[in-house]
Motif scaffolding. Sequence first.
Motif, mmCIF file in Angstrom:
data_model
loop_
_atom_site.group_PDB
_atom_site.id
_atom_site.type_symbol
_atom_site.label_atom_id
_atom_site.label_comp_id
_atom_site.label_asym_id
_atom_site.label_seq_id
_atom_site.Cartn_x
_atom_site.Cartn_y
_atom_site.Cartn_z
ATOM 1 N N ALA A 34 15.436 15.342 7.927
ATOM 2 C CA ALA A 34 14.370 14.368 8.158
ATOM 3 C C ALA A 34 14.354 13.306 7.064
ATOM 4 O O ALA A 34 14.444 13.629 5.872
ATOM 5 C CB ALA A 34 13.020 15.080 8.209
ATOM 6 N N ARG A 35 14.229 12.056 7.482
ATOM 7 C CA ARG A 35 14.110 10.937 6.548
ATOM 8 C C ARG A 35 13.153 9.894 7.118
ATOM 9 O O ARG A 35 13.045 9.730 8.329
ATOM 10 C CB ARG A 35 15.470 10.282 6.281
ATOM 11 N N HIS A 36 12.495 9.192 6.214
ATOM 12 C CA HIS A 36 11.657 8.068 6.626
ATOM 13 C C HIS A 36 12.554 6.934 7.095
ATOM 14 O O HIS A 36 13.611 6.680 6.510
ATOM 15 C CB HIS A 36 10.784 7.606 5.462
ATOM 16 N N PHE A 43 0.873 -1.167 0.000
ATOM 17 C CA PHE A 43 0.000 0.000 0.000
ATOM 18 C C PHE A 43 0.911 1.219 0.000
ATOM 19 O O PHE A 43 1.566 1.518 0.992
ATOM 20 C CB PHE A 43 -0.925 0.004 1.225
ATOM 21 N N VAL A 44 0.946 1.928 -1.102
ATOM 22 C CA VAL A 44 1.970 2.942 -1.336
ATOM 23 C C VAL A 44 1.769 4.174 -0.459
ATOM 24 O O VAL A 44 2.741 4.751 0.042
ATOM 25 C CB VAL A 44 2.000 3.336 -2.826
ATOM 26 N N THR A 45 0.534 4.610 -0.252
ATOM 27 C CA THR A 45 0.067 5.817 0.434
ATOM 28 C C THR A 45 0.140 7.020 -0.499
ATOM 29 O O THR A 45 1.019 7.121 -1.365
ATOM 30 C CB THR A 45 0.802 6.157 1.748
ATOM 31 N N CYS A 46 -0.773 7.944 -0.293
ATOM 32 C CA CYS A 46 -0.851 9.136 -1.144
ATOM 33 C C CYS A 46 0.400 9.997 -1.045
ATOM 34 O O CYS A 46 0.932 10.465 -2.061
ATOM 35 C CB CYS A 46 -2.064 9.983 -0.759
ATOM 36 N N LEU A 47 0.868 10.246 0.178
ATOM 37 C CA LEU A 47 2.009 11.136 0.359
ATOM 38 C C LEU A 47 3.277 10.545 -0.243
ATOM 39 O O LEU A 47 4.081 11.267 -0.838
ATOM 40 C CB LEU A 47 2.217 11.436 1.842
ATOM 41 N N VAL A 48 3.469 9.233 -0.099
ATOM 42 C CA VAL A 48 4.628 8.598 -0.714
ATOM 43 C C VAL A 48 4.538 8.704 -2.230
ATOM 44 O O VAL A 48 5.523 9.036 -2.909
ATOM 45 C CB VAL A 48 4.739 7.126 -0.275
ATOM 46 N N ASP A 49 3.374 8.441 -2.769
ATOM 47 C CA ASP A 49 3.182 8.486 -4.218
ATOM 48 C C ASP A 49 3.450 9.881 -4.768
ATOM 49 O O ASP A 49 4.125 10.047 -5.791
ATOM 50 C CB ASP A 49 1.751 8.054 -4.545
ATOM 51 N N MET A 50 2.955 10.900 -4.087
ATOM 52 C CA MET A 50 3.020 12.265 -4.612
ATOM 53 C C MET A 50 4.293 13.014 -4.239
ATOM 54 O O MET A 50 4.756 13.866 -4.997
ATOM 55 C CB MET A 50 1.804 13.066 -4.120
ATOM 56 N N PHE A 51 4.856 12.712 -3.069
ATOM 57 C CA PHE A 51 5.952 13.537 -2.562
ATOM 58 C C PHE A 51 7.262 12.796 -2.314
ATOM 59 O O PHE A 51 8.323 13.428 -2.336
ATOM 60 C CB PHE A 51 5.529 14.210 -1.246
ATOM 61 N N ARG A 52 7.217 11.483 -2.057
ATOM 62 C CA ARG A 52 8.455 10.794 -1.657
ATOM 63 C C ARG A 52 8.442 9.359 -2.161
ATOM 64 O O ARG A 52 8.427 8.409 -1.381
ATOM 65 C CB ARG A 52 8.557 10.830 -0.129
ATOM 66 N N PRO A 53 8.482 9.154 -3.483
ATOM 67 C CA PRO A 53 8.487 7.790 -4.011
ATOM 68 C C PRO A 53 9.638 6.933 -3.489
ATOM 69 O O PRO A 53 9.524 5.697 -3.451
ATOM 70 C CB PRO A 53 8.590 8.010 -5.527
ATOM 71 N N SER A 54 10.746 7.566 -3.100
ATOM 72 C CA SER A 54 11.887 6.804 -2.595
ATOM 73 C C SER A 54 11.512 5.955 -1.388
ATOM 74 O O SER A 54 12.103 4.891 -1.161
ATOM 75 C CB SER A 54 13.039 7.744 -2.217
ATOM 76 N N VAL A 55 10.515 6.393 -0.623
ATOM 77 C CA VAL A 55 10.051 5.604 0.524
ATOM 78 C C VAL A 55 9.413 4.304 0.041
ATOM 79 O O VAL A 55 9.615 3.238 0.627
ATOM 80 C CB VAL A 55 9.065 6.426 1.377
ATOM 81 N N GLY A 56 8.649 4.390 -1.038
ATOM 82 C CA GLY A 56 8.061 3.180 -1.599
ATOM 83 C C GLY A 56 9.108 2.214 -2.111
ATOM 84 O O GLY A 56 9.030 1.002 -1.865
ATOM 85 N N PHE A 57 10.108 2.739 -2.831
ATOM 86 C CA PHE A 57 11.162 1.877 -3.355
ATOM 87 C C PHE A 57 11.981 1.247 -2.224
ATOM 88 O O PHE A 57 12.377 0.074 -2.301
ATOM 89 C CB PHE A 57 12.074 2.668 -4.291
ATOM 90 N N ALA A 58 12.249 2.021 -1.165
ATOM 91 C CA ALA A 58 12.986 1.471 -0.025
ATOM 92 C C ALA A 58 12.187 0.371 0.657
ATOM 93 O O ALA A 58 12.745 -0.651 1.091
ATOM 94 C CB ALA A 58 13.317 2.581 0.973
ATOM 95 N N THR A 59 10.871 0.556 0.749
ATOM 96 C CA THR A 59 10.017 -0.470 1.344
ATOM 97 C C THR A 59 10.053 -1.750 0.523
ATOM 98 O O THR A 59 10.159 -2.857 1.065
ATOM 99 C CB THR A 59 8.574 0.048 1.459
ATOM 100 N N VAL A 60 9.973 -1.611 -0.791
ATOM 101 C CA VAL A 60 10.051 -2.779 -1.667
ATOM 102 C C VAL A 60 11.389 -3.495 -1.484
ATOM 103 O O VAL A 60 11.447 -4.737 -1.398
ATOM 104 C CB VAL A 60 9.854 -2.369 -3.139
ATOM 105 N N LYS A 61 12.470 -2.751 -1.399
ATOM 106 C CA LYS A 61 13.791 -3.354 -1.225
ATOM 107 C C LYS A 61 13.864 -4.163 0.067
ATOM 108 O O LYS A 61 14.370 -5.290 0.080
ATOM 109 C CB LYS A 61 14.875 -2.284 -1.225
ATOM 110 N N LEU A 62 13.369 -3.592 1.143
ATOM 111 C CA LEU A 62 13.395 -4.301 2.429
ATOM 112 C C LEU A 62 12.570 -5.585 2.359
ATOM 113 O O LEU A 62 12.984 -6.628 2.883
ATOM 114 C CB LEU A 62 12.872 -3.391 3.537
#
Length: 256
Positions: A236-238, A9-28
């Motif tokens: 600040a970082r996720h 579940f990508v989330t709106c904020l990750v999709d619109m503002f910080r895709p790197s959080v989604g990619f990092a989640t996939v990597k983990l």
Amino acid sequence: MSGPSVALFVTCLVDMFRPSVGFATVKLLQDAGCTVTAPRAQTCCGQPAYNAGDRETAKAIARQVIAAFEGFDHVVAPSGSCAATIAKDYPAMFDAGDPWQARAAALGARTWEITAFLTDVLGIETVAQAATQAAAVTATYHDSCSGLRSLGVHAQPRRLLASVEGLELREMVESDVCCGFGGMFCVKYPDISNVMVGDKTRNIAETGAELLLAGDLGCLMNMAGKASREGRAFKARHVVEVLAGDLAGPAIGEAT
């Protein structure tokens, strides 16, 4: 044997503002042996509508999300807020006897915040990445309200961060106090929100930490914005970006 199937579940904020959080989640997740899919039919989780009292719109969104995420072993989100909406709020939206209530409950039981999934479900206690790139770095962690109070996420990110080579975690005063974001709270009560986030950035700065980490992008954007206006030095970082070793890009709020 293949690992569990996980829907992201990508989330709106990750999709619109910080895709790197989604990619990092996939990597983990992939490093942990999971097969990861991001269903294209996903939308906002519906929390803004639900919290605003527009329950019919929230239920319509919930039905779409439920249908999109059925058929996977688990659903994982890099957000305690969105994960809590699916896991806790969806089942409460529908009356007993409504077929959607059973489907919501089944999905809620399989939905996790990312650090809780890695530790509580997969039993992972360490991450392999040298996230600080062999350079010592100090960090402090903010506990988001939804992740902490609705899902019990507190020790999980700290256990994983303790395994990151070169990272020193310094606990701030009142790490579990709201940062003032609260979704629409900061819009409805901006003066109160501003005082709350000012208290938070002061507590962060007093640790002397270089990095502010958290598990919800809304909280991080709120605190990073306040810190920028105040001229604070921390970045600040996720938390998943650190755990996945992704420190190459700009911090939250910095120009790309």
